[in-house]
Design an enzyme around this catalytic site. Structure first.
Site, PDB file in Angstrom:
ATOM      1  N   ILE A 169       0.835  -1.202   0.000  1.00 39.12           N
ATOM      2  CA  ILE A 169       0.000   0.000   0.000  1.00 39.12           C
ATOM      3  C   ILE A 169       0.867   1.248   0.000  1.00 39.12           C
ATOM      4  CG2 ILE A 169      -1.668   1.339   1.347  1.00 39.12           C
ATOM      5  CD1 ILE A 169      -2.862  -1.344   2.278  1.00 39.12           C
ATOM      6  N   ILE A 188      -4.933   5.669   6.657  1.00 38.37           N
ATOM      7  CA  ILE A 188      -5.724   4.610   6.015  1.00 38.37           C
ATOM      8  C   ILE A 188      -5.274   3.243   6.520  1.00 38.37           C
ATOM      9  CG2 ILE A 188      -6.473   5.844   3.948  1.00 38.37           C
ATOM     10  CD1 ILE A 188      -3.265   3.728   4.120  1.00 38.37           C
ATOM     11  N   ALA A 189      -4.524   3.226   7.634  1.00 36.17           N
ATOM     12  CA  ALA A 189      -3.975   1.984   8.169  1.00 36.17           C
ATOM     13  C   ALA A 189      -4.918   1.395   9.215  1.00 36.17           C
ATOM     14  CB  ALA A 189      -2.588   2.244   8.749  1.00 36.17           C
ATOM     15  N   ARG A 190      -4.681   1.721  10.481  1.00 42.44           N
ATOM     16  CA  ARG A 190      -5.535   1.324  11.587  1.00 42.44           C
ATOM     17  C   ARG A 190      -5.589   2.482  12.568  1.00 42.44           C
ATOM     18  NH1 ARG A 190      -7.473  -2.512   9.101  1.00 42.44           N
ATOM     19  NH2 ARG A 190      -7.423  -4.715   9.742  1.00 42.44           N
ATOM     20  N   GLU A 194     -14.454   1.565  16.033  1.00 47.60           N
ATOM     21  CA  GLU A 194     -15.328   1.609  14.857  1.00 47.60           C
ATOM     22  C   GLU A 194     -16.564   0.742  15.087  1.00 47.60           C
ATOM     23  OE1 GLU A 194     -12.968   0.491  11.468  1.00 47.60           O
ATOM     24  OE2 GLU A 194     -11.524   2.104  11.794  1.00 47.60           O
ATOM     25  N   HIS A 210     -14.094   3.803   6.958  1.00 46.19           N
ATOM     26  CA  HIS A 210     -13.244   2.629   6.728  1.00 46.19           C
ATOM     27  C   HIS A 210     -13.589   1.944   5.399  1.00 46.19           C
ATOM     28  CE1 HIS A 210     -10.722  -0.651   8.925  1.00 46.19           C
ATOM     29  NE2 HIS A 210     -10.443  -0.595   7.628  1.00 46.19           N
TER      30      HIS A 210
END
Length: 315
Positions: free
Chosen positions: A158, A232-234, A263, A281
């Site tokens: 990514i 955009i990871a965690r 989330e 997400h």
């Protein structure tokens, strides 16, 4: 007779259709499997499908005495207790790189939306303020991407695709990761050094104990008042309270977030800020990515039930 597979996390039924055509799926709908199925049903389960971020500990594995494979739908596997799985001789697989292009696209989208204040501009038109020629300090000219220093934290599949897309926008790319790679971008020896250099910091690192809250108040301060954060990871990689404070007191200029500490994310002080762009997400949520992830899940399950090593094991 089709092999039985437990669906551990909550997935849209449409995402399981192709997999369900090959295997008999026992869908727990995101609830504890023991609440949905009897011990006799669970005792024979040899494989399960889970979302990588869903907590899956040894205690749950012990509810499935025949379990031999945990297959993550997606590239992530941070929710799976890998040590517990190894102790029980349970193989763990995932979908490496299957959604990399999709996630990279969203990273760049969030970067552009945040730095160009797209949501503010959209509201400026919708509210009638533009037509009324009403001044807005949020509509002042902003720096573009061309010539901007963009730091990428994590240079896996990514991270590489994000870097390539930023370079196509004529941005200057630097990166930090656990090891140096043969890529045409500047390498920094630490996250602090990268944050001090760049004006946009994109988080693309894998979640784990070593990256928990690694983006803290000190890193945000180094990013600076003209800096932007994109994640955009965690959500666990960022100290979200520190981020909220940095955005509120203008330690940094703005942020684009697709992931959160918890989330789904409920409205709060963070969602009220005009200098933040939020998405639910959806980094890997494209048609192409889902097909690729399903391909990996099917390949892993077919390999396991055929007595072969998983096609895409977590290494």
């Amino acid at each position: 007779m089709r092999e039985k597979v437990l669906v551990y996390s909550r997935f849209a039924k449409s995402l399981m259709q192709r997999i369900g055509a090959r295997f008999e799926l026992m869908d727990a709908a995101g609830k504890p499997p023991q609440d949905m199925f009897g011990p006799d049903q669970l005792s024979g389960i040899r494989a399960m499908i889970t979302a990588g971020g869903t907590p899956l500990r040894g205690e749950m594995m012990d509810q499935l005495p025949s379990l031999g494979a945990i297959v993550c739908y997606g590239t992530g596997y941070d929710g799976v207790d890998l040590a517990a799985a190894a102790q029980r001789s349970i193989a763990v697989g995932h979908s490496p790189g299957a959604n990399a292009a999709s996630v990279a696209e969203l990273a760049v989208t969030l970067m552009l939306a945040a730095t160009r204040r797209l949501l503010v501009a959209d509201n400026y038109v919708r509210s009638g303020d533009w037509a009324a020629a009403k001044p807005s300090p949020m509509m002042r000219p902003q720096a573009g991407i061309a010539g901007r220093k963009v730091g990428v934290y994590g240079m896996g599949e990514i991270g590489r695709k994000i870097a390539a897309r930023v370079a196509a926008f004529e941005g200057e790319v630097g990166y930090f990761s656990r090891s140096r790679h043969e890529v045409p971008y500047g390498y920094f020896p630490s996250l602090a050094a990268l944050a001090d250099w760049c004006s946009v910091l994109v988080i693309a690192v894998r979640a784990g104990a070593d990256t928990h809250h690694v983006v803290n108040a000190d890193i945000l301060a180094k990013l600076g008042q003209d800096g932007y954060l994109v994640n955009i990871a965690r959500g666990s990689v960022i100290d979200q309270d520190a981020l909220l404070q940095a955005l509120t007191d203008k330690t940094i200029a703005g942020a684009g977030l697709d992931v959160y500490a918890k989330e789904p994310y409920a409205p709060d002080a963070l969602t009220a800020l005009p200098n933040v762009v939020l998405t639910p997400h959806i980094g890997g949520h494209t048609l192409e990515s889902h097909v690729a992830m399903q391909d990996c899940v099917i390949a892993n399950l077919e390999s396991f039930f055929a007595g072969r090593p998983l096609a895409y094991p977590v290494r």
